[in-house]
Scaffold this active site. Sequence first.
Site, short mmCIF file in Angstrom:
data_model
loop_
_atom_site.label_atom_id
_atom_site.label_comp_id
_atom_site.label_asym_id
_atom_site.label_seq_id
_atom_site.Cartn_x
_atom_site.Cartn_y
_atom_site.Cartn_z
CG HIS A 1 -2.04 0.99 1.13
ND1 HIS A 1 -1.84 2.34 1.23
CD2 HIS A 1 -3.38 0.81 0.95
CE1 HIS A 1 -3.00 2.97 1.11
NE2 HIS A 1 -3.95 2.06 0.94
CG HIS B 1 -5.97 7.66 1.98
ND1 HIS B 1 -5.18 6.53 2.03
CD2 HIS B 1 -7.03 7.33 1.20
CE1 HIS B 1 -5.72 5.59 1.30
NE2 HIS B 1 -6.85 6.04 0.79
CG HIS C 1 -3.49 1.89 -2.61
ND1 HIS C 1 -4.68 2.30 -2.06
CD2 HIS C 1 -2.84 3.04 -2.93
CE1 HIS C 1 -4.74 3.62 -2.05
NE2 HIS C 1 -3.63 4.09 -2.58
CG HIS D 1 -8.51 1.35 -5.30
ND1 HIS D 1 -7.18 1.57 -5.47
CD2 HIS D 1 -8.70 1.23 -3.96
CE1 HIS D 1 -6.58 1.60 -4.30
NE2 HIS D 1 -7.48 1.40 -3.37
#
Length: 569
Positions: free
Chosen positions: A221, A322, A248, A274
């Site tokens: 990530h 975030h 990600h 995504h």
Amino acid sequence: MIKISRKQYASMYGPTTGDKVRLGDTNLFAEIEKDYTLYGEEIKFGGGKTIRDGMAQSASTYTNELDAVITNAMIIDYTGIYKADIGIKGGKIVGIGKAGNPDTQDSVNEAMVVGAATEVIAGEGQIITAGGIDTHIHFISPTQIPTALYSGVTTMIGGGTGPAAGTNATTCTPGKWNMHQMLRAAESYAMNLGFFGKGNSSNEEGLEEQIKAGALGLKVHEDWGSTPAAINHALNVAQKYDVQVAIHTDTLNEAGCVEDTMKAIDGRTIHTFHTEGAGGGHAPDIIKAAGEPNILPASTNPTIPFTKNTADEHLDMLMVCHHLDKKIKEDVAFADSRIRPETIAAEDTLHDMGIFSITSSDSQAMGRVGEVITRTWQTADKCKNEFGALKEECGENDNFRIKRYISKYTINPAIAHGISEYVGSVEVGKFADLVLWKPSMFGIKPEMILKNGMIVAAKIGDSNASIPTPEPVVYAPMFGSYGKAKYNCAITFVSKIAYDCHIKEELGLERILLPVKNCRNITKKDMKFNDVITPIEVNPETYEVRVNNTKITSKPVEKVSLGQLYCLF
């Protein structure tokens, strides 16, 4: 020979070959391709019906008597759209076809004998699908689990430890101690679960420790630093232990651009979360990765389908999830770089073309855990209304499109994460993780959810009523969710090395534990109905997306199907 009308037959036994069924309030129509029951020998439970001793229920003693049978079910699955009885024994699907009494009926599948041991679930007029698989879970709150279950999801894969800042932003359960604690916590739920370790480390020993501790895969990530080095090391460990890596990517392009990430991946299989980019990833062109043969591209559900409100709601979501500050201009610029209506508009179309393969939630971290299934079908409906029938369709139905979209949240995530031997479809030999839907409620309000062949959740009326149906009808856990029954109604998926080293016994776990497998020898071509490989280009200034020099876009809709009509709030 006695004949009855199709309408009368459907009212008694459900639709049959050639009948079309509308899915919810969408414009999608599923046509039954084949009926495996036998006309005149249908089995049905109830007063004056056929499942009675000596009739469709055998009076003989058979060792293969079913534990449960779903009668006259309309099955929608990647394997087909058809009508059949479903036989369940020992928590698994043992037969799909004609169930009944072989002593009195013709063509009964020898594995599908109805006897004194058999419970009956009425499938007449119902649609049966495999339970949904959500592979993008931030385990922020345990209350997500019943919410997902009541939507028809039966497997949740992700990471986290609760509402910590790290979990709010990333799907990682970091380290041995946290992993063991989450495996212990999983014991409470009638939901299949699997946990990602933190994949961001240049120390492969730290990654290996998490796999050995029970992680079914690794998550890389950007909030932990999705550098080429971190990607390479995570994939090295994944190759060694046959687990999947989810990623990600680097929105800010700090450590490199999308080309650098693809170079670090080096042709190895990886599941990109995504992949459009609003949820995170190289700005503005991470969407290019979706066309590569080694990429298993997924969407999270806030961007599908594309509506008039999609772009606006994303900014606030992003700031919260975030850990960004609206007073810091760099944080605002970071958020703005991720929300691009042009690439969001392309995402629906890429799903409809079979280029995007998987849908998931991103639960409570820019995603809604109870809407994976609903938003998948909303997207299918939006695309049919905008683009018409797919060229692959045969006849006046939407069967190909329906198979394409159901694959996105059932079989494809199962293949991606090495659990398709156990779950992900309605097939003999798999665990009976099944969801029953009324056609009018399909995709949004299931009637009943089975895990390993036992009812674990359902709509149910007032408990003090004289019958099961009076209002208020609400979702509630059923007996399969309670006591020690839940240990046999759910699976924890772990790495093979953890399974072989007896992690279950080490931690004193009681749930079924099974190892993931075949995560590293798959490619995009293994994604059912969603295996299209093609170059995708993104204009760096306008964000326009093109495939084969054709602009890929779609219009934001004002109103979606499966929406407010079905929901009070």
